[in-house]
Write a protein that holds these residues in place. Structure first.
Motif, PDB file in Angstrom:
ATOM      1  N   ASP A 191       0.831  -1.198   0.000  1.00 25.59           N
ATOM      2  CA  ASP A 191       0.000   0.000   0.000  1.00 25.59           C
ATOM      3  C   ASP A 191       0.867   1.251   0.000  1.00 25.59           C
ATOM      4  O   ASP A 191       0.589   2.221  -0.712  1.00 25.59           O
ATOM      5  CB  ASP A 191      -0.919  -0.027   1.220  1.00 25.59           C
ATOM      6  N   SER A 192       1.958   1.230   0.771  1.00 22.56           N
ATOM      7  CA  SER A 192       2.874   2.371   0.801  1.00 22.56           C
ATOM      8  C   SER A 192       3.521   2.588  -0.561  1.00 22.56           C
ATOM      9  O   SER A 192       3.664   3.718  -1.027  1.00 22.56           O
ATOM     10  CB  SER A 192       3.939   2.126   1.865  1.00 22.56           C
ATOM     11  N   HIS A 193       3.920   1.502  -1.235  1.00 24.85           N
ATOM     12  CA  HIS A 193       4.535   1.604  -2.557  1.00 24.85           C
ATOM     13  C   HIS A 193       3.557   2.179  -3.584  1.00 24.85           C
ATOM     14  O   HIS A 193       3.921   3.035  -4.396  1.00 24.85           O
ATOM     15  CB  HIS A 193       5.004   0.216  -3.001  1.00 24.85           C
ATOM     16  N   VAL A 194       2.300   1.729  -3.537  1.00 26.02           N
ATOM     17  CA  VAL A 194       1.297   2.229  -4.480  1.00 26.02           C
ATOM     18  C   VAL A 194       1.074   3.716  -4.280  1.00 26.02           C
ATOM     19  O   VAL A 194       1.006   4.489  -5.244  1.00 26.02           O
ATOM     20  CB  VAL A 194      -0.023   1.452  -4.313  1.00 26.02           C
ATOM     21  N   HIS A 195       0.973   4.141  -3.022  1.00 22.98           N
ATOM     22  CA  HIS A 195       0.773   5.569  -2.762  1.00 22.98           C
ATOM     23  C   HIS A 195       1.974   6.376  -3.245  1.00 22.98           C
ATOM     24  O   HIS A 195       1.826   7.474  -3.798  1.00 22.98           O
ATOM     25  CB  HIS A 195       0.527   5.799  -1.271  1.00 22.98           C
ATOM     26  N   GLY A 196       3.178   5.822  -3.060  1.00 19.58           N
ATOM     27  CA  GLY A 196       4.372   6.503  -3.542  1.00 19.58           C
ATOM     28  C   GLY A 196       4.368   6.624  -5.059  1.00 19.58           C
ATOM     29  O   GLY A 196       4.722   7.670  -5.620  1.00 19.58           O
ATOM     30  N   ALA A 197       3.979   5.548  -5.736  1.00 25.79           N
ATOM     31  CA  ALA A 197       3.935   5.571  -7.201  1.00 25.79           C
ATOM     32  C   ALA A 197       2.922   6.592  -7.699  1.00 25.79           C
ATOM     33  O   ALA A 197       3.165   7.313  -8.678  1.00 25.79           O
ATOM     34  CB  ALA A 197       3.605   4.175  -7.737  1.00 25.79           C
ATOM     35  N   ILE A 198       1.797   6.679  -7.033  1.00 22.81           N
ATOM     36  CA  ILE A 198       0.770   7.649  -7.428  1.00 22.81           C
ATOM     37  C   ILE A 198       1.305   9.069  -7.273  1.00 22.81           C
ATOM     38  O   ILE A 198       1.065   9.940  -8.125  1.00 22.81           O
ATOM     39  CB  ILE A 198      -0.512   7.450  -6.591  1.00 22.81           C
ATOM     40  N   ARG A 199       2.059   9.303  -6.195  1.00 15.95           N
ATOM     41  CA  ARG A 199       2.623  10.637  -5.993  1.00 15.95           C
ATOM     42  C   ARG A 199       3.641  10.972  -7.085  1.00 15.95           C
ATOM     43  O   ARG A 199       3.715  12.117  -7.545  1.00 15.95           O
ATOM     44  CB  ARG A 199       3.262  10.719  -4.606  1.00 15.95           C
ATOM     45  N   VAL A 200       4.434   9.978  -7.484  1.00 14.10           N
ATOM     46  CA  VAL A 200       5.405  10.204  -8.562  1.00 14.10           C
ATOM     47  C   VAL A 200       4.681  10.542  -9.871  1.00 14.10           C
ATOM     48  O   VAL A 200       5.058  11.489 -10.595  1.00 14.10           O
ATOM     49  CB  VAL A 200       6.303   8.965  -8.749  1.00 14.10           C
ATOM     50  N   VAL A 201       3.641   9.793 -10.197  1.00 14.89           N
ATOM     51  CA  VAL A 201       2.874  10.058 -11.417  1.00 14.89           C
ATOM     52  C   VAL A 201       2.276  11.451 -11.381  1.00 14.89           C
ATOM     53  O   VAL A 201       2.338  12.210 -12.366  1.00 14.89           O
ATOM     54  CB  VAL A 201       1.777   8.988 -11.598  1.00 14.89           C
ATOM     55  N   ALA A 202       1.703  11.832 -10.248  1.00 11.60           N
ATOM     56  CA  ALA A 202       1.098  13.161 -10.122  1.00 11.60           C
ATOM     57  C   ALA A 202       2.153  14.253 -10.254  1.00 11.60           C
ATOM     58  O   ALA A 202       1.896  15.314 -10.843  1.00 11.60           O
ATOM     59  CB  ALA A 202       0.377  13.267  -8.779  1.00 11.60           C
ATOM     60  N   PHE A 203       3.342  13.996  -9.704  1.00 14.22           N
ATOM     61  CA  PHE A 203       4.452  14.961  -9.784  1.00 14.22           C
ATOM     62  C   PHE A 203       4.796  15.263 -11.243  1.00 14.22           C
ATOM     63  O   PHE A 203       4.904  16.431 -11.653  1.00 14.22           O
ATOM     64  CB  PHE A 203       5.651  14.376  -9.041  1.00 14.22           C
ATOM     65  N   TYR A 204       4.952  14.205 -12.056  1.00 15.11           N
ATOM     66  CA  TYR A 204       5.326  14.420 -13.463  1.00 15.11           C
ATOM     67  C   TYR A 204       4.147  14.938 -14.287  1.00 15.11           C
ATOM     68  O   TYR A 204       4.358  15.684 -15.258  1.00 15.11           O
ATOM     69  CB  TYR A 204       5.894  13.131 -14.061  1.00 15.11           C
ATOM     70  N   ASP A 205       2.951  14.577 -13.933  1.00 16.05           N
ATOM     71  CA  ASP A 205       1.783  15.142 -14.616  1.00 16.05           C
ATOM     72  C   ASP A 205       1.770  16.654 -14.460  1.00 16.05           C
ATOM     73  O   ASP A 205       1.455  17.398 -15.411  1.00 16.05           O
ATOM     74  CB  ASP A 205       0.488  14.549 -14.058  1.00 16.05           C
ATOM     75  N   THR A 206       2.115  17.128 -13.266  1.00 13.43           N
ATOM     76  CA  THR A 206       2.167  18.583 -13.026  1.00 13.43           C
ATOM     77  C   THR A 206       3.241  19.228 -13.881  1.00 13.43           C
ATOM     78  O   THR A 206       3.026  20.285 -14.493  1.00 13.43           O
ATOM     79  CB  THR A 206       2.432  18.858 -11.539  1.00 13.43           C
ATOM     80  N   LEU A 207       4.420  18.602 -13.939  1.00 10.36           N
ATOM     81  CA  LEU A 207       5.507  19.155 -14.760  1.00 10.36           C
ATOM     82  C   LEU A 207       5.106  19.221 -16.227  1.00 10.36           C
ATOM     83  O   LEU A 207       5.404  20.197 -16.930  1.00 10.36           O
ATOM     84  CB  LEU A 207       6.767  18.294 -14.610  1.00 10.36           C
ATOM     85  N   MET A 208       4.435  18.179 -16.726  1.00  7.78           N
ATOM     86  CA  MET A 208       4.033  18.158 -18.135  1.00  7.78           C
ATOM     87  C   MET A 208       2.976  19.205 -18.425  1.00  7.78           C
ATOM     88  O   MET A 208       2.983  19.836 -19.488  1.00  7.78           O
ATOM     89  CB  MET A 208       3.547  16.765 -18.524  1.00  7.78           C
ATOM     90  N   ARG A 209       2.068  19.422 -17.474  1.00  6.50           N
ATOM     91  CA  ARG A 209       1.057  20.480 -17.675  1.00  6.50           C
ATOM     92  C   ARG A 209       1.707  21.854 -17.731  1.00  6.50           C
ATOM     93  O   ARG A 209       1.230  22.740 -18.428  1.00  6.50           O
ATOM     94  CB  ARG A 209       0.017  20.437 -16.553  1.00  6.50           C
ATOM     95  N   ARG A 210       2.804  22.014 -17.000  1.00  6.28           N
ATOM     96  CA  ARG A 210       3.506  23.302 -16.990  1.00  6.28           C
ATOM     97  C   ARG A 210       4.442  23.467 -18.187  1.00  6.28           C
ATOM     98  O   ARG A 210       5.085  24.503 -18.335  1.00  6.28           O
ATOM     99  CB  ARG A 210       4.303  23.439 -15.694  1.00  6.28           C
TER     100      ARG A 210
END
Length: 365
Positions: A12-31
Motif C-alpha cells: 500500500d505504501s509503494h502504491v501511494h508513492g507511485a501515485i505521488r510520482v505520477v502526479a508529480f510528473y503530470d504537473t511538470l508536463m502540464r507546466r
C-alpha cells in the motif's frame, strides 16, 4: 496472517508513492517545462543526480539534487547499458525515451547505493515527460542533422508514417510546409542555413554529392557567393528534394541560385535523355563553341538579356564589339541570333548543353 498484513502495508505504501510520482510528473508536463527543468526536478525527487541524453543531437543534461548542473558530461547512459558517471559513481538505473515507438534518447539516475523501490516508476514518467518536451519544443533551431534521418525525410522509398516520424524528430510540425534546397558550397552548411532560412526549424546535412537544407522557407537572394543552390517548392519533402536537385542543375555562375518554380517549361529539359541532347545539332554546335570560353560567355550574356547593349554592360564591353562577336557566333552556330527564333534556339541549346555537365537527379529523388 500478521506477515500478510505486513506485506500488504508495504504494498500500500509503494502504491501511494507511485501515485505521488505520477502526479508529480503530470504537473511538470502540464507546466510544459523544458529538459533542464525536468532533469532538475527529477534529481530533486530522487535525491541523486539525474540525466538526459538525446541520441539525435547528442545533447546531455545532468542535474544534482540541489538544482545545479552536474560537473562534467559523464553519466550518459546509452543503449548498451549504464556507464561510469562523473566522480566515479555508477549509473544505477536507466530508461529509454520513446517517441512514436522509436528510441530517441535515455534518462538515468546516478544513485550511489542500490536503486530505490520507486526508481522504475520515476524513470518511466521522467522518460515520458522528456518525450513530450522534445515533441513540443523540438531540437535546436539551426543545427547539422543526422544524414540518415534527413535521407528518411527526402527519400522516395520512405513510407509516409516513417517520413512523418523523421520530420517530427527533426523538429518540423506535421502541418507546416517544408522546402528543401540542394546546395554545393565549400562553406559550412549550418552557416548557410542561418543566412538563408529566416524561420526555424532549420536542418542541414551533407550527403555524398550535395548538401541538403530543410526549412519552412528559404530565401534565394541570401545565399553567399560562390554557393550554388536549387530550391524545391513547399509541400512533400520527397517532391521538393527532387525539384531542388533539378533546379541545381540549372544553376550557373551568372545565376547561382535557382528556384524550381521559376524554371517553368525549362524543367522539361531535365527529362530529356542525355544521348538525345548530345545528338541535337544545336547542342553539338554549342559544344564546339565551348572551345572559345569568351564566345560562350558572350552568348550567355546575350541570351540572358536579349539585348546587345545590356549584354555589353554585363561584360563591360562596347556594344558594337559585342554586336560583331554575336554576328560571328551566329555564323558558327548556323543561327540568326538577331531574330527571336534564332535567339530562342541558342538559349535552349546552351541550357541543354550545360545539363550534360551535371548528372540528372535520380528518378526516385
Amino acid at each position: 496472517m500478521e506477515a500478510l498484513a505486513d506485506r500488504l502495508s508495504h504494498l500500500d505504501s509503494h502504491v501511494h508513492g507511485a501515485i505521488r510520482v505520477v502526479a508529480f510528473y503530470d504537473t511538470l508536463m502540464r507546466r510544459r517545462v523544458d529538459l533542464p527543468a525536468l532533469a532538475r526536478a527529477s534529481a530533486g525527487l530522487a535525491e541523486c543526480v539525474a540525466g538526459v541524453r538525446l541520441h539525435g543531437t547528442a545533447r546531455v543534461v545532468r542535474m544534482t539534487p540541489d538544482g545545479r548542473p552536474a560537473a562534467g558530461a559523464g553519466g550518459a547512459a546509452g543503449a548498451g547499458g549504464p556507464r561510469a558517471a562523473d566522480g566515479g559513481r555508477a549509473v544505477s538505473a536507466t530508461a529509454p525515451i520513446l517517441l512514436d515507438e522509436e528510441e530517441i534518447g535515455t534518462v538515468w539516475l546516478e544513485r550511489p547505493g542500490p536503486p530505490g523501490a520507486l526508481d522504475p516508476v520515476l524513470l518511466d514518467r521522467f522518460a515520458l515527460a522528456v518525450a513530450a518536451a522534445v515533441e513540443r519544443h523540438g531540437p535546436a533551431p539551426t543545427t547539422m542533422a543526422d544524414p540518415a534521418l534527413v535521407e528518411l525525410v527526402i527519400g522516395a522509398g520512405t513510407d509516409e508514417a516513417s517520413r512523418a516520424r523523421a520530420l517530427r524528430r527533426l523538429g518540423f510540425a506535421p502541418d507546416r510546409p517544408v522546402r528543401v534546397a540542394a546546395v554545393r558550397s565549400a562553406l559550412p552548411l549550418d552557416r548557410i542555413g542561418a543566412l538563408v532560412c529566416p524561420d526555424p526549424p532549420v536542418k542541414a546535412a551533407r550527403l555524398p554529392d550535395v548538401g541538403v537544407l530543410l526549412a519552412p522557407a528559404i530565401a534565394a537572394d541570401r545565399f553567399p557567393a560562390p554557393a550554388r543552390a536549387g530550391i524545391g517548392g513547399p509541400g512533400n519533402p520527397e517532391v521538393s528534394w527532387r525539384q531542388a536537385r533539378t533546379a541545381l542543375r540549372f544553376a550557373t555562375a551568372r545565376r547561382p541560385v535557382v528556384r524550381h518554380e521559376d524554371l517553368g517549361a525549362l524543367a522539361l529539359l531535365d527529362r530529356v535523355p542525355p544521348d538525345a541532347v548530345r545528338e541535337n545539332p544545336d547542342v553539338a554546335a554549342i559544344g564546339r563553341l565551348a572551345a572559345a570560353p569568351e564566345d560562350l560567355e558572350t552568348l550567355d550574356a546575350y541570351c540572358a538579356t536579349g539585348s546587345l547593349r545590356r549584354a555589353a554592360e554585363l561584360l563591360h564591353r562596347h556594344h558594337s564589339s559585342i554586336a560583331r562577336r554575336i554576328e560571328q557566333i551566329g555564323r558558327t552556330l548556323g543561327l540568326d541570333l538577331t531574330e527571336p527564333a534564332g535567339l530562342l534556339r541558342a538559349a535552349v541549346a546552351l541550357t541543354a548543353w550545360r545539363l550534360l555537365d551535371d548528372p540528372p537527379a535520380p528518378a526516385n529523388g
